[in-house]
Motif scaffolding. Sequence first.
Motif, short mmCIF file in Angstrom:
data_model
loop_
_atom_site.label_atom_id
_atom_site.label_comp_id
_atom_site.label_asym_id
_atom_site.label_seq_id
_atom_site.Cartn_x
_atom_site.Cartn_y
_atom_site.Cartn_z
N ASN A 110 95.57 -39.64 68.52
CA ASN A 110 96.12 -40.98 68.66
C ASN A 110 97.63 -41.08 68.45
O ASN A 110 98.34 -41.68 69.26
N GLU A 111 98.14 -40.52 67.36
CA GLU A 111 99.59 -40.61 67.11
C GLU A 111 100.39 -39.96 68.23
O GLU A 111 101.48 -40.41 68.57
N ILE A 112 99.85 -38.89 68.80
CA ILE A 112 100.58 -38.16 69.84
C ILE A 112 100.59 -38.94 71.15
O ILE A 112 101.63 -39.11 71.78
N VAL A 113 99.42 -39.44 71.58
CA VAL A 113 99.35 -40.12 72.88
C VAL A 113 100.08 -41.45 72.86
O VAL A 113 100.48 -41.96 73.91
N PHE A 114 100.27 -42.04 71.65
CA PHE A 114 101.04 -43.28 71.54
C PHE A 114 102.46 -43.02 71.05
O PHE A 114 103.22 -43.96 70.84
N ASP A 115 102.81 -41.77 70.83
CA ASP A 115 104.14 -41.38 70.36
C ASP A 115 104.57 -42.20 69.15
O ASP A 115 105.63 -42.83 69.14
N GLN A 116 103.74 -42.18 68.11
CA GLN A 116 104.04 -42.88 66.88
C GLN A 116 104.11 -41.88 65.72
O GLN A 116 103.81 -40.70 65.88
N GLY A 117 104.54 -42.37 64.57
CA GLY A 117 104.80 -41.47 63.46
C GLY A 117 103.84 -41.62 62.29
O GLY A 117 102.84 -42.35 62.36
N VAL A 118 104.19 -40.94 61.20
CA VAL A 118 103.38 -40.98 59.99
C VAL A 118 103.39 -42.41 59.43
O VAL A 118 104.43 -43.03 59.32
N GLY A 119 102.21 -42.92 59.12
CA GLY A 119 102.11 -44.25 58.53
C GLY A 119 102.10 -45.39 59.52
O GLY A 119 102.06 -46.55 59.13
N ASP A 120 102.13 -45.09 60.82
CA ASP A 120 102.18 -46.15 61.84
C ASP A 120 100.81 -46.66 62.23
O ASP A 120 100.65 -47.84 62.54
N LEU A 121 99.81 -45.76 62.28
CA LEU A 121 98.50 -46.12 62.79
C LEU A 121 97.41 -45.84 61.76
O LEU A 121 97.37 -44.77 61.16
N PHE A 122 96.53 -46.82 61.58
CA PHE A 122 95.35 -46.66 60.73
C PHE A 122 94.20 -46.33 61.67
O PHE A 122 93.83 -47.15 62.50
N ILE A 123 93.64 -45.13 61.55
CA ILE A 123 92.74 -44.63 62.59
C ILE A 123 91.33 -44.42 62.05
O ILE A 123 91.12 -43.83 61.00
N ILE A 124 90.37 -44.95 62.82
CA ILE A 124 88.94 -44.79 62.52
C ILE A 124 88.31 -44.10 63.72
O ILE A 124 88.37 -44.63 64.84
N ARG A 125 87.71 -42.93 63.52
CA ARG A 125 87.22 -42.16 64.65
C ARG A 125 85.76 -41.75 64.47
O ARG A 125 85.37 -41.21 63.44
N THR A 126 84.97 -42.03 65.49
CA THR A 126 83.59 -41.56 65.58
C THR A 126 83.32 -41.23 67.05
O THR A 126 84.04 -41.69 67.94
N ALA A 127 82.29 -40.45 67.31
CA ALA A 127 81.95 -40.14 68.70
C ALA A 127 81.60 -41.42 69.44
O ALA A 127 80.82 -42.24 68.96
N GLY A 128 82.23 -41.61 70.61
CA GLY A 128 81.99 -42.81 71.38
C GLY A 128 82.51 -44.06 70.72
O GLY A 128 82.14 -45.16 71.09
N GLN A 129 83.40 -43.87 69.70
CA GLN A 129 83.93 -44.94 68.84
C GLN A 129 82.84 -45.94 68.42
O GLN A 129 83.08 -47.15 68.29
N VAL A 130 81.63 -45.39 68.20
CA VAL A 130 80.51 -46.20 67.74
C VAL A 130 80.74 -46.56 66.28
O VAL A 130 80.96 -45.69 65.44
N SER A 131 80.68 -47.84 65.97
CA SER A 131 80.97 -48.29 64.61
C SER A 131 79.69 -48.57 63.83
O SER A 131 78.66 -48.95 64.38
N SER A 132 79.79 -48.36 62.52
CA SER A 132 78.70 -48.68 61.60
C SER A 132 79.31 -49.41 60.42
O SER A 132 80.49 -49.79 60.44
N ALA A 133 78.53 -49.60 59.36
CA ALA A 133 79.02 -50.36 58.21
C ALA A 133 80.30 -49.76 57.62
O ALA A 133 81.23 -50.49 57.26
N ALA A 134 80.35 -48.44 57.52
CA ALA A 134 81.54 -47.79 56.95
C ALA A 134 82.77 -48.04 57.83
O ALA A 134 83.87 -48.27 57.32
N SER A 135 82.58 -47.98 59.14
CA SER A 135 83.69 -48.25 60.06
C SER A 135 84.15 -49.69 59.95
O SER A 135 85.35 -49.98 59.91
N TYR A 136 83.19 -50.61 59.90
CA TYR A 136 83.54 -52.03 59.77
C TYR A 136 84.31 -52.28 58.48
O TYR A 136 85.31 -53.01 58.45
N GLY A 137 83.85 -51.65 57.41
CA GLY A 137 84.54 -51.82 56.13
C GLY A 137 85.96 -51.28 56.18
O GLY A 137 86.88 -51.85 55.58
N SER A 138 86.16 -50.18 56.91
CA SER A 138 87.49 -49.60 57.04
C SER A 138 88.42 -50.54 57.80
O SER A 138 89.59 -50.70 57.44
#
Length: 259
Positions: A110-138
């Motif tokens: 993510n940081e590379i494809v958007f050309d951003q730096g440390v601390g710029d993006l809060f990233i939550i990653r799962t296969a197929g970006q499928v979210s669950s309770a932990a992802s929602y909480g994040s």
Amino acid sequence: MKKLLLVIIALFTLHYFADAQNVQSSAVIKKHDQSAPGSLKWRADHYIVNRDSAFTEPRVAIKKLMGGNRRFVENKSIRPRQDAETIKKLGFGQKPFATIVSCSDSRVPNEIVFDQGVGDLFIIRTAGQVSSAASYGSMEYAVIKLYTRLIVVLGHTECGAVAAAVQRPEDVPGHIVTLINEIKPAVAKIAHMPGDPVNNAVRQNVIDQVNTLRNLDPILHKKYSKGEILIVGAVYDIHTGKVEFLKETLHDLPEKKSK
């Protein structure tokens, strides 16, 4: 000998003026080359703005991500805020200007494809970006505690999790079946669409996930409805590196309501 000396001086003088003229011409060309990296036009086209603007206004944050991806695609990444001084400052806290809900695929850093730096993006990653309770909480943590005002659901072409949902293999091992089951509704919606079924399902899956987050109580729905945060979707092309923000998720975005 005197004549030879005069000839040498004359040749040197001609050479000096020729070089000076070339330098002047190059300066004029450079001055008028508004598309050169670093020029005001280039910075505007690639939306290089300070982090505070992107942090406080999610629409600016979207443009900042678009500009960063454009730099990445053009092989002109500036790799901002990746130095030791930035790391030192971030030791006292973080203020990411966007949350990215992304697929775990290693080809989508993510940081590379958007050309951003440390601390710029809060990233939550799962296969197929499928979210669950932990992802929602994040995501809720990013909104409530870090004051991040933009959430981007980022899918990508030829996603393996989506392909599995399209193909529906038998005897899926372990918990992988939970990913497939979450993506099946998107696959059903595009069943009769022309084109590549996997990539059609990728787009629909992103749109469905965006709508789910916009309606997720108690925090995200309330914040989105008031225009305090924006939730949009995008798809990354693994062959070109380009991120397409989906127009279906950019229409009728809520305006922040005045208190």
